[in-house]
Design a protein around this motif. Structure first.
Motif, PDB file in Angstrom:
ATOM      1  N   GLN A 149      13.035   2.593   2.570  1.00  0.00           N
ATOM      2  CA  GLN A 149      12.527   1.656   1.581  1.00  0.00           C
ATOM      3  C   GLN A 149      12.836   0.219   2.015  1.00  0.00           C
ATOM      4  OE1 GLN A 149      13.835   2.528  -2.430  1.00  0.00           O
ATOM      5  NE2 GLN A 149      13.951   4.721  -2.006  1.00  0.00           N
ATOM      6  N   THR A 150      12.296  -0.729   1.270  1.00  0.00           N
ATOM      7  CA  THR A 150      12.676  -2.130   1.441  1.00  0.00           C
ATOM      8  C   THR A 150      13.574  -2.536   0.280  1.00  0.00           C
ATOM      9  OG1 THR A 150      10.626  -2.704   2.592  1.00  0.00           O
ATOM     10  CG2 THR A 150      11.859  -4.512   1.606  1.00  0.00           C
ATOM     11  N   LEU A 208       6.784 -11.090  -0.411  1.00  0.00           N
ATOM     12  CA  LEU A 208       5.717 -10.108  -0.191  1.00  0.00           C
ATOM     13  C   LEU A 208       5.177 -10.190   1.227  1.00  0.00           C
ATOM     14  CD1 LEU A 208       3.846 -10.408  -3.607  1.00  0.00           C
ATOM     15  CD2 LEU A 208       5.328  -8.531  -2.855  1.00  0.00           C
ATOM     16  N   ASN A 211       7.227  -8.382   3.588  1.00  0.00           N
ATOM     17  CA  ASN A 211       7.134  -6.920   3.462  1.00  0.00           C
ATOM     18  C   ASN A 211       5.696  -6.450   3.679  1.00  0.00           C
ATOM     19  OD1 ASN A 211       8.613  -4.504   3.025  1.00  0.00           O
ATOM     20  ND2 ASN A 211       7.769  -4.340   0.957  1.00  0.00           N
ATOM     21  N   ASP A 212       4.945  -7.223   4.480  1.00  0.00           N
ATOM     22  CA  ASP A 212       3.562  -6.855   4.825  1.00  0.00           C
ATOM     23  C   ASP A 212       2.683  -6.678   3.590  1.00  0.00           C
ATOM     24  OD1 ASP A 212       4.238  -6.794   7.592  1.00  0.00           O
ATOM     25  OD2 ASP A 212       5.024  -4.758   7.342  1.00  0.00           O
ATOM     26  N   ARG A 214       3.448  -5.550   0.696  1.00  0.00           N
ATOM     27  CA  ARG A 214       3.827  -4.452  -0.203  1.00  0.00           C
ATOM     28  C   ARG A 214       4.887  -4.919  -1.200  1.00  0.00           C
ATOM     29  NH1 ARG A 214       4.315  -2.180   4.816  1.00  0.00           N
ATOM     30  NH2 ARG A 214       6.572  -2.087   4.561  1.00  0.00           N
ATOM     31  N   ALA A 215       4.809  -4.396  -2.419  1.00  0.00           N
ATOM     32  CA  ALA A 215       5.808  -4.707  -3.431  1.00  0.00           C
ATOM     33  C   ALA A 215       7.152  -4.079  -3.062  1.00  0.00           C
ATOM     34  CB  ALA A 215       5.344  -4.207  -4.800  1.00  0.00           C
ATOM     35  N   ALA A 236       7.897  -3.393  -7.339  1.00  0.00           N
ATOM     36  CA  ALA A 236       6.875  -2.350  -7.310  1.00  0.00           C
ATOM     37  C   ALA A 236       6.859  -1.570  -8.624  1.00  0.00           C
ATOM     38  CB  ALA A 236       7.161  -1.387  -6.155  1.00  0.00           C
TER      39      ALA A 236
END
Length: 329
Positions: A149-150, A208, A211-212, A214-215, A236
């Motif tokens: 995950q991030t 964001l 993180n490319d 992504r949420a 997210a």
């Protein structure tokens, strides 16, 4: 025993003093620890200053401050194995809901609050594990292991945040951290993949982008109120915010609608009240990270007992690159 004490709220230089007080013999289920180091945390400063919500006077006539520490068990009470004598230990909740904490030559407390320190871990590091270590560990792992995950960690240069960065990276997460520009290199060295200036414009867009697009599934936050709008923008669906502080805004307007429609889980992390089963998991995890060489607990400065007021001032002023300890010997 020699101890730092106070009997009234106020500035450190005005209320803290050194005195000899009678030692306490361990009762049933208790141990006495000869302390080597006491950790000084922001919560200790707030307690001494009378800044905790709803507290208007000291809860005890005489208080020895500080909850964190490390040393060697020198005596045990009934029901405690004699084999614990001589054991190196670290302390948690030393002064939580108790009069006498770790800013002293000795402390007597329930044996569960004196955790055996792995042989490869220094006593200095042991004195950092109670509040910073357990807070960072629970904040990173509460909700499950973040592998793959991030994790967004606000305040990655602070004592807790710096440990959280290391723990999240060790767990296999991508780590985005916020910090002041002067701390970027240090936070990256701790393992952060991306470090962003917390004062930067359009911070949510930067997060964001990092993180490319992504949420973010998990956020560890030192300033919940201040970061609330940013967090809502980047979190997210079914994401989680584990917040352990909000000093700059203790009464934020809570955006229930946006949080509800992302099904966000918010946990207010107060490590003092961590249930026993969750504390045991956090202790085991911390020890594993230390054994793996994945966790470094830097010390900014060590003071003497006589210099305890100066240590409080340093913690209160911030801008540190590690923990502040008291040499209690």
């Amino acid at each position: 025993m020699r101890a730092v004490t106070y009997s009234a709220f106020g500035d450190a230089v005005d209320v803290l003093r050194i005195q000899d007080i009678p030692p306490s013999s361990p009762g049933p289920g208790e141990v006495t620890v000869e302390l080597s180091f006491s950790g000084v945390n922001p919560s200790d400063i707030k307690a001494r200053a009378g800044a905790r919500p709803g507290v208007t006077e000291p809860p005890f006539p005489l208080i020895v401050p500080h909850s964190d520490g490390a040393g060697v068990i020198t005596a045990v009470g009934d029901g405690v194995p004699a084999t614990r004598i001589g054991q190196r230990v670290w302390i948690w909740n030393g002064q939580w809901q108790r009069a006498f904490g770790t800013a002293a030559s000795h402390i007597t407390l329930p044996e569960s609050q004196a955790v055996e320190l792995p042989e490869t871990v220094s006593l200095e590091t042991g004195a950092i594990l109670g509040i910073p270590g357990l807070t960072a560990c629970h904040a990173v792992f509460s909700g499950g292991t973040p592998r793959g995950q991030t994790v967004l960690i606000h305040g990655g240069a602070g004592t807790v945040g710096y440990l959280a960065v290391q723990l999240a990276k060790w767990a296999g997460a991508k780590v985005i951290a916020t910090a002041s520009a002067r701390s970027f290199d240090r936070v990256k060295a701790a393992g952060a993949d991306v470090v962003l200036d917390y004062t930067g414009e359009h911070l949510s867009d930067q997060i964001l982008d990092a993180n490319d697009g992504r949420a973010i599934g998990r956020i560890v936050d030192v300033e919940f109120g201040q970061n609330l709008d940013t967090n809502i923008a980047v979190i997210a669906e079914n994401g989680r915010i584990n917040a352990y502080g909000s000093a700059r805004n203790m009464t934020p307007v809570f955006p229930f609608g946006p949080m509800m429609f992302k099904a966000v889980t918010l946990e207010a992390v107060l490590i003092y009240l961590l249930p026993a089963n969750l504390r045991a998991v956090a202790i085991k995890t911390l020890h594993k990270a230390l054994a793996d060489g994945a966790l470094t607990c830097p010390v900014h400065k060590v003071f003497t007992l006589e210099e305890c007021a100066a240590a409080h001032v340093m913690v209160q002023e911030g801008n540190r690159t590690g923990a502040v300890l008291i040499d209690t010997k």
